[in-house]
Design a protein around this motif. Structure first.
Motif, PDB file in Angstrom:
ATOM      1  N   UNK A  22       0.629  -1.075  -0.123  1.00 28.37           N
ATOM      2  CA  UNK A  22       0.003  -0.139  -0.225  1.00 28.37           C
ATOM      3  C   UNK A  22       0.785   1.237  -0.082  1.00 28.37           C
ATOM      4  N   UNK A  23       0.794   2.216  -1.021  1.00 25.81           N
ATOM      5  CA  UNK A  23       1.238   3.420  -1.032  1.00 25.81           C
ATOM      6  C   UNK A  23       0.205   4.552  -0.473  1.00 25.81           C
ATOM      7  N   UNK A  24       0.610   5.312   0.376  1.00 28.51           N
ATOM      8  CA  UNK A  24      -0.376   6.140   0.865  1.00 28.51           C
ATOM      9  C   UNK A  24       0.561   7.571   1.014  1.00 28.51           C
ATOM     10  N   UNK A  25      -0.311   8.772   0.638  1.00 24.29           N
ATOM     11  CA  UNK A  25       0.151  10.165   0.744  1.00 24.29           C
ATOM     12  C   UNK A  25      -0.556  11.142   1.162  1.00 24.29           C
ATOM     13  N   UNK A  26       0.444  12.115   1.984  1.00 29.62           N
ATOM     14  CA  UNK A  26      -0.357  13.249   2.463  1.00 29.62           C
ATOM     15  C   UNK A  26       0.153  14.121   1.693  1.00 29.62           C
ATOM     16  N   UNK A  53      -5.780  -2.762   7.028  1.00 27.53           N
ATOM     17  CA  UNK A  53      -4.343  -2.450   6.756  1.00 27.53           C
ATOM     18  C   UNK A  53      -4.444  -0.853   6.909  1.00 27.53           C
ATOM     19  N   UNK A  54      -5.351  -0.121   6.437  1.00 24.39           N
ATOM     20  CA  UNK A  54      -5.274   1.329   6.391  1.00 24.39           C
ATOM     21  C   UNK A  54      -5.591   1.602   7.885  1.00 24.39           C
ATOM     22  N   UNK A  55      -6.247   0.914   8.615  1.00 26.27           N
ATOM     23  CA  UNK A  55      -6.630   1.575  10.151  1.00 26.27           C
ATOM     24  C   UNK A  55      -5.135   0.896  10.912  1.00 26.27           C
ATOM     25  N   UNK A  56      -4.448  -0.107  10.661  1.00 27.94           N
ATOM     26  CA  UNK A  56      -3.101  -0.140  11.084  1.00 27.94           C
ATOM     27  C   UNK A  56      -2.023   0.925  10.898  1.00 27.94           C
ATOM     28  N   UNK A  57      -2.000   1.158   9.652  1.00 29.73           N
ATOM     29  CA  UNK A  57      -1.144   2.361   9.569  1.00 29.73           C
ATOM     30  C   UNK A  57      -1.388   3.647  10.028  1.00 29.73           C
ATOM     31  N   UNK A  58      -2.747   3.955  10.302  1.00 34.17           N
ATOM     32  CA  UNK A  58      -3.365   5.066  11.176  1.00 34.17           C
ATOM     33  C   UNK A  58      -2.847   4.925  12.704  1.00 34.17           C
ATOM     34  N   UNK A  66      -5.607  10.377   7.633  1.00 32.70           N
ATOM     35  CA  UNK A  66      -6.211  11.087   6.498  1.00 32.70           C
ATOM     36  C   UNK A  66      -5.376  11.142   5.187  1.00 32.70           C
ATOM     37  N   UNK A  67      -4.593  10.056   4.902  1.00 37.76           N
ATOM     38  CA  UNK A  67      -3.614   9.984   3.824  1.00 37.76           C
ATOM     39  C   UNK A  67      -4.577   9.542   2.487  1.00 37.76           C
TER      40      UNK A  67
END
Length: 79
Positions: A22-26, A53-58, A66-67
Motif C-alpha cells: 500500500x502506498x499512501x500520501x499526505x 491495513x489502513x487502520x493499522x497504518x493510522x 487522513x492519507x
C-alpha cells in the motif's frame, strides 16, 4: 567408493497467506509505501483487508489516518 551429500533446508519464517503493498500520501507532506503479509479471517473481503491495513497504518502514525491511498495490492503469498 560412493559419496552421499546431505542437503538440509530450513523452513521460511511463518508468513501470512496473502502479501500486500500500500502506498499512501499526505499531499505535499509525506508519502509511504508499506508492505507485509497477512492471513485474512474466513469470509473476509478484499475491502475488509484494505480497511484493516489502513487502520493499522493510522494506529502506527495517526497523521496518516487522513492519507490518500495511491496504490493497493493484495495477492496470494505464493509463487
Amino acid at each position: 567408493m560412493s559419496t552421499q551429500t546431505e542437503k538440509t533446508t530450513t523452513a521460511p519464517a511463518s508468513q501470512g497467506s496473502h502479501h500486500w503493498v500500500m502506498t499512501v500520501e499526505l499531499p505535499g507532506l509525506a508519502m509511504q509505501t508499506l508492505f507485509g503479509t497477512c492471513t485474512p479471517p474466513q469470509r473476509a473481503t478484499r475491502h475488509d483487508v484494505f480497511m484493516a491495513i489502513k487502520s493499522d497504518i493510522a494506529q502506527q502514525d495517526p497523521e496518516m489516518a487522513r492519507a490518500n491511498v495511491l496504490f493497493f495490492s493484495l495477492e496470494p503469498n505464493q509463487l
